[in-house]
Design a protein around this motif. Structure first.
Motif, mmCIF file in Angstrom:
data_model
loop_
_atom_site.group_PDB
_atom_site.id
_atom_site.type_symbol
_atom_site.label_atom_id
_atom_site.label_comp_id
_atom_site.label_asym_id
_atom_site.label_seq_id
_atom_site.Cartn_x
_atom_site.Cartn_y
_atom_site.Cartn_z
ATOM 1 N N PRO A 291 0.809 -1.223 0.000
ATOM 2 C CA PRO A 291 0.000 0.000 0.000
ATOM 3 C C PRO A 291 0.844 1.276 0.000
ATOM 4 N N ALA A 292 1.952 1.274 0.743
ATOM 5 C CA ALA A 292 2.804 2.461 0.781
ATOM 6 C C ALA A 292 3.461 2.717 -0.572
ATOM 7 N N LEU A 293 3.914 1.650 -1.235
ATOM 8 C CA LEU A 293 4.511 1.812 -2.560
ATOM 9 C C LEU A 293 3.483 2.295 -3.578
ATOM 10 N N LEU A 294 2.246 1.824 -3.459
ATOM 11 C CA LEU A 294 1.177 2.317 -4.338
ATOM 12 C C LEU A 294 0.927 3.799 -4.109
ATOM 13 N N ALA A 480 -6.231 7.828 9.573
ATOM 14 C CA ALA A 480 -5.708 8.656 10.659
ATOM 15 C C ALA A 480 -4.493 9.443 10.185
ATOM 16 N N VAL A 481 -3.634 8.803 9.399
ATOM 17 C CA VAL A 481 -2.452 9.486 8.857
ATOM 18 C C VAL A 481 -2.857 10.551 7.848
ATOM 19 N N LEU A 482 -3.815 10.239 6.979
ATOM 20 C CA LEU A 482 -4.226 11.175 5.933
ATOM 21 C C LEU A 482 -4.846 12.444 6.495
ATOM 22 N N ALA A 515 -2.432 12.625 -3.934
ATOM 23 C CA ALA A 515 -2.382 11.351 -3.203
ATOM 24 C C ALA A 515 -3.736 10.665 -3.186
ATOM 25 N N ILE A 516 -4.505 10.836 -4.254
ATOM 26 C CA ILE A 516 -5.871 10.336 -4.279
ATOM 27 C C ILE A 516 -5.932 8.823 -4.058
ATOM 28 N N THR A 517 -4.892 8.106 -4.490
ATOM 29 C CA THR A 517 -4.874 6.650 -4.321
ATOM 30 C C THR A 517 -4.960 6.251 -2.852
ATOM 31 N N ALA A 518 -4.345 7.048 -1.985
ATOM 32 C CA ALA A 518 -4.312 6.702 -0.560
ATOM 33 C C ALA A 518 -5.708 6.642 0.043
#
Length: 614
Positions: A291-294, A480-482, A515-518
């Motif tokens: 997920p982080a690489l994506l 929470a991070v976002l 960062a829409i993917t996140a």
């Protein structure tokens, strides 16, 4: 100078109690908290109109109170550990010391995190003491003040719960690793490495920001500090080469926020997740890789497309460092990261992993005179580690108070019932509401406290669905991070605004778009845990490949550019195809291929590219 000396001694104490000798966890935590509170009141102003150069009389009174409370709890720790909660009444001095520690924690929270988290804490404190009078399902059995203090201050269910214990052990040691690596020259090496890789390419400065902020962010674990540290270099360079104020800030915020999702540190929340859920820390780190690489693939791709669309060039070749020279000067700094990864895979405890990795940093730095760390430099790194943890510890202590209040009143279960009522039994709506609540709860807070607050309130809701504990908590962690870059309280955007001289909300909006993917990937891995590296290898491989394709197509649709401007129908086809690829099934993949072909047919220059040659 005296403050730095005390801070360095605290760091040495943490190293001693976590790696050399075993000390009762309650004793270690109260001494640690007492020392951190004393440093906090010595170094952080009580407000914008307060002193900025030296502590006032009130500050010294709070410092003394912090030390006295610590001494009292330390001396009484034997009796406290043996008493039975709620059966043995608290003594008068217990009530006084606990009340004082409660007030010190609230004031420390106000000084470090601000009004947001402090207001949340105060609301919960008021609810715990007087909420029994509320009508309907929100009410509960009356809790006396002594009962309240007993749970909050004399058990591991309140102030001295999971967040503070993690801050005093794993999180502290990993922050120390990042500090030592940066002080030895690792931060400079990662920046030069990013410049050598992407600096001369289209959109070079923005790509440097993406790569360097990700590498630094996984060590710092704080989007705001990442923005301040790397952004002070990358934002001015971007603006010098033609990037707008808003775009330069948005790139830095998007890149820095992702650092808290990138293993192995993951904003220290990985340690809290491991302690809170019982999932092995190594498994959490492995699950977080794809997920982080994506996330970074999305940001990097959109930065590339945006730079092409706006005609933004890279840094001149003669101004970028050479790869060979960069690796020659600092390539050894990759060794500590490799050692850390190997130790994790081998199953060593996070405490051991962080300590060993820090030791490897010192050994690697000693190879060259230019990077060798003297005793003075090591002392300074120890002090800086402690001072960097001050605000995190205050936030974790406050989060402990909220957790204690929730468990005492049973609010978590009531909250879950409310979410299900609003969602009308729709799983998708439950996830959407949970995501929104996680973002709201995380606004203005450090990553660890943002995660634990969301996990305690939203966690019971997701736990009642058919998702695994890992899926549910990774979902909560992401949102929470976002919150750090999501309007309106986007703390990372406000930090970038001061450097970029742009409006914070414009920066935040731009960062969300990049960062829409996140915001989409968490929904994908709760419905199929292949992206979390769980399951058969063929399932994992298919999930990863389709997700990569989906992220690229989604980025094309969001940016609306591929060698030339895309027509609106083509953009929507690319967005639809990207979403279908991210949520794979054979039916979805077939639909995604049809939409991708449709996007090409709607765009003249793409239609010409796929036209058969006669």
């Amino acid at each position: 100078m005296a403050v730095h000396g005390c801070a360095a001694l605290v760091a040495l104490g943490v190293i001693y109690t976590t790696t050399i000798v075993y000390i009762d966890l309650f004793v270690m935590t109260i001494v640690f908290l007492s020392a951190i509170l004393a440093l906090l009141f010595m170094t952080i102003s009580p407000g914008p109109l307060g002193r900025i150069d030296r502590p006032s009389i009130i500050d010294w009174v709070l410092v003394a109170a912090s030390i006295l409370v610590g001494i009292y709890f330390y001396l009484e720790s034997g009796r406290i550990s043996q008493r039975i909660t709620l059966l043995f009444p608290l003594e008068t001095l217990d009530v006084i010391a606990a009340s004082l520690l409660l007030l010190l924690t609230v004031e420390a929270t106000r000084r470090t995190v601000g009004v947001g988290l402090t207001s949340v804490v105060m609301i919960f404190l008021v609810y715990n003491l007087w909420g029994h009078g509320l009508p309907g399902g929100l009410g509960f059995r009356e809790v006396s003040y002594q009962h309240f203090l007993d749970i909050m201050m004399f058990t591991s269910d309140g102030l001295f719960g999971v967040p503070l214990r993690v801050a005093a052990t794993y999180a502290f040691l990993f922050v120390m690793f990042g500090t030592f690596l940066a002080k030895a020259g690792g931060a400079e090496f990662f920046y030069n490495l990013s410049s050598a890789i992407a600096g001369h390419r289209v959109g070079g400065p923005a790509k440097i920001s993406v790569i360097s902020s990700g590498l630094y962010g996984t060590m710092s674990g704080s989007p705001t500090s990442d923005v301040v540290t790397t952004g002070s270099i990358t934002i001015p360079i971007m603006q010098r080469l033609g990037y707008s104020k808003q775009l330069s800030g948005s790139v830095e915020v998007a890149a820095s926020t992702g650092g808290s999702l990138l293993p192995p540190v993951m904003g220290s929340a990985a340690f809290i997740m491991a302690e809170y859920t019982g999932i092995d820390y190594r498994d959490i780190v492995i699950a977080g890789i794809i997920p982080a690489l994506l996330y970074y693939l999305c940001v990097y791709t959109q930065v590339h497309l945006r730079s092409q669309k706006l005609g933004l060039k890279g840094i001149p070749v003669d101004e970028t460092p050479r790869m060979r020279q960069t690796m020659k000067n600092g390539g050894l700094f990759i060794v500590p990261l490799v050692a850390l990864s190997i130790a994790l895979v081998m199953g060593f405890s996070p405490t051991y992993v962080a300590a060993v990795a820090t030791g490897v940093v010192l050994l690697v730095a000693a190879v060259k005179p230019s990077t060798r760390m003297s005793i003075v430099k090591i002392w300074g790194a120890l002090a800086e580690t402690t001072l960097r943890m001050v605000s995190v510890v205050a936030a974790c202590a406050a989060a402990g108070l909220v957790i204690g209040g929730i468990s005492m009143t049973g609010l978590g279960g009531k909250f879950a019932d409310l979410v299900f009522l609003l969602a009308a039994d729709s799983t998708v709506m439950v996830l959407i509401i949970s995501a929104i609540l996680a973002i709201i709860l995380g606004m203005g807070m450090p990553t660890p406290s943002a995660f634990i607050l969301a996990a305690v309130l939203v966690g019971p809701t997701l736990a009642s669905l058919d998702f695994s504990v890992l899926q549910s908590n990774m979902f909560i962690l992401y949102f929470a991070v976002l919150s750090a870059m999501t309007p309106p309280v986007a703390v990372a955007a406000f930090a970038a605004a001061a450097i970029a001289d742009a409006k914070p909300l414009e920066i935040a909006t731009g960062a969300v778009r990049l960062a829409i993917t996140a915001f989409i990937v968490p929904f994908a891995f709760v419905y199929g845990d292949g992206l979390l590296m769980v399951g058969d290898w063929d399932t994992i491989l298919v999930s990863c490949v389709t997700a990569v394709i989906g992220v690229i197509l989604l980025s094309l649709g969001v940016e609306g550019y591929l060698r030339d401007k895309l027509a609106a129908p083509a953009r929507w086809c690319f967005v639809g195809a990207g979403l279908l690829f991210i949520f794979p099934s054979w039916f979805a993949i077939g639909g995604a291929v049809i939409l991708a072909i449709g996007a090409c047919l709607f765009t003249p220059h793409l239609r010409a590219a796929i036209k058969p040659v006669h």
